[in-house]
Scaffold this active site. Structure first.
Site, PDB file in Angstrom:
ATOM      1  CG  HIS A   1     -13.432  83.739 -45.051  1.00 25.33           C
ATOM      2  ND1 HIS A   1     -12.402  84.207 -44.258  1.00 25.33           N
ATOM      3  CD2 HIS A   1     -12.834  83.246 -46.175  1.00 25.33           C
ATOM      4  CE1 HIS A   1     -11.238  84.005 -44.870  1.00 25.33           C
ATOM      5  NE2 HIS A   1     -11.474  83.417 -46.034  1.00 25.33           N
TER       6      HIS A   1
ATOM      7  CG  HIS B   1     -10.820  78.784 -46.875  1.00 22.53           C
ATOM      8  ND1 HIS B   1      -9.742  78.944 -46.038  1.00 22.53           N
ATOM      9  CD2 HIS B   1     -10.993  79.977 -47.497  1.00 22.53           C
ATOM     10  CE1 HIS B   1      -9.296  80.187 -46.146  1.00 22.53           C
ATOM     11  NE2 HIS B   1     -10.032  80.830 -47.035  1.00 22.53           N
ATOM     12  CD  GLU B   2     -13.823  81.115 -49.900  1.00 23.30           C
ATOM     13  OE1 GLU B   2     -14.049  82.144 -49.234  1.00 23.30           O
ATOM     14  OE2 GLU B   2     -12.723  80.917 -50.451  1.00 23.30           O
TER      15      GLU B   2
ATOM     16  CG  HIS C   1     -19.691  88.468 -41.291  1.00 26.30           C
ATOM     17  ND1 HIS C   1     -20.624  88.587 -42.275  1.00 26.30           N
ATOM     18  CD2 HIS C   1     -19.625  89.679 -40.681  1.00 26.30           C
ATOM     19  CE1 HIS C   1     -21.109  89.829 -42.270  1.00 26.30           C
ATOM     20  NE2 HIS C   1     -20.500  90.506 -41.310  1.00 26.30           N
TER      21      HIS C   1
HETATM   22 ZN   LIG Z   1     -10.097  82.857 -47.466  1.00 24.20          ZN
END
Ligand SMILES: [Zn+2]
Length: 244
Positions: A116, A112-113, A120
């Site tokens: 991100h 999940h991280e 980006h």
């Molecule tokens: Zn998140």
């Protein structure tokens, strides 16, 4: 949560004293976030016991590599639930247990991280909007706290329609932020699940569990956004009602 406590403190000096509607909104929000975070904790504890072949740190490194991302570092940070992606330093920060453990829960959080980080890299529009809102949200939260402290001092400024509108405007900024956060979080989880499946890191049964864990994590953001929106509407109605 801080927002809810701030708002709760405001009940005492809201126009007309205690409002049942307002207490119901705050009570409902608190109850919903309590139930969701409890479910989330239970799921994560359960899925931390299900082993897979890679640690969270390895999952993150592999997912970044396979997305062609070479300028983002995966690091281990102290604490629990401290996992986050830092767009300024370009680091995927994983809590010690996620970084070092090889469980479905750790893999879901790590992926999940990284979701991100991929957002980006691809200049995902909602992430850009969310980042752009950060300075405004920080300022609004500070001002809301000051307004609240003044209220505690018994200045009864909330009886002034102008100040009520200022409160509504400040609250609208934090509400907007919590709403813009939703597509960002859902999209990061979607990217995580797609990668976990296509990479073969999680078998189908494990994939279902990763999906459930990320679903409940997303629900905490949904509850926060709905709670904030309900409060904003309440303040807005109050402000509109007072403009004779
Ligand atoms: Zn998140």
């Amino acid at each position: 949560m801080i927002q809810e406590i701030s708002a709760l403190a405001q009940v005492g000096y809201a126009p007309g004293g205690f409002s049942l509607t307002y207490l119901l909104i705050i009570g409902g929000s608190l109850l919903a976030s309590f139930l969701i975070s409890n479910t989330l904790k239970r799921r994560f504890t359960e899925y931390s016991q299900i082993p897979i072949r890679m640690t969270g740190g390895q999952v993150a490194a592999a997912m970044l590599r396979q997305n062609g991302i070479t300028d983002v570092q995966v690091i281990s940070v102290p604490g629990q639930l401290t996992d986050h992606y830092d767009p300024l330093k370009k680091t995927v920060n994983l809590s010690e247990s996620v970084y070092g453990m090889n469980s479905v829960a750790a893999a879901a959080v790590a992926a999940h991280e990284c979701g991100h980080a991929v957002q980006h890299q691809q200049a995902y529009v909602w992430l850009g909007l969310r980042s752009a809102l950060v300075p405004a949200v920080e300022l609004s939260s500070k001002l809301l706290n000051w307004v609240m402290i003044l209220g505690f001092l018994g200045l009864h400024f909330m009886r002034s329609p102008t100040l009520l509108w200022i409160w509504v405007a400040l609250f609208a900024v934090t509400t907007l932020f919590s709403i813009v956060t939703l597509p960002v979080e859902f999209d990061a989880s979607r990217r995580a699940l797609v990668w976990l499946e296509t990479s073969g890191v999680a078998a189908s049964m494990e994939h279902e569990k990763a999906k459930k864990a990320l679903f409940w994590a997303a629900m905490t953001y949904v509850a926060a956004a709905l709670g904030s929106l309900a409060q904003l509407l309440y303040f807005l109605m109050m402000a509109l009602g007072r403009r004779d």
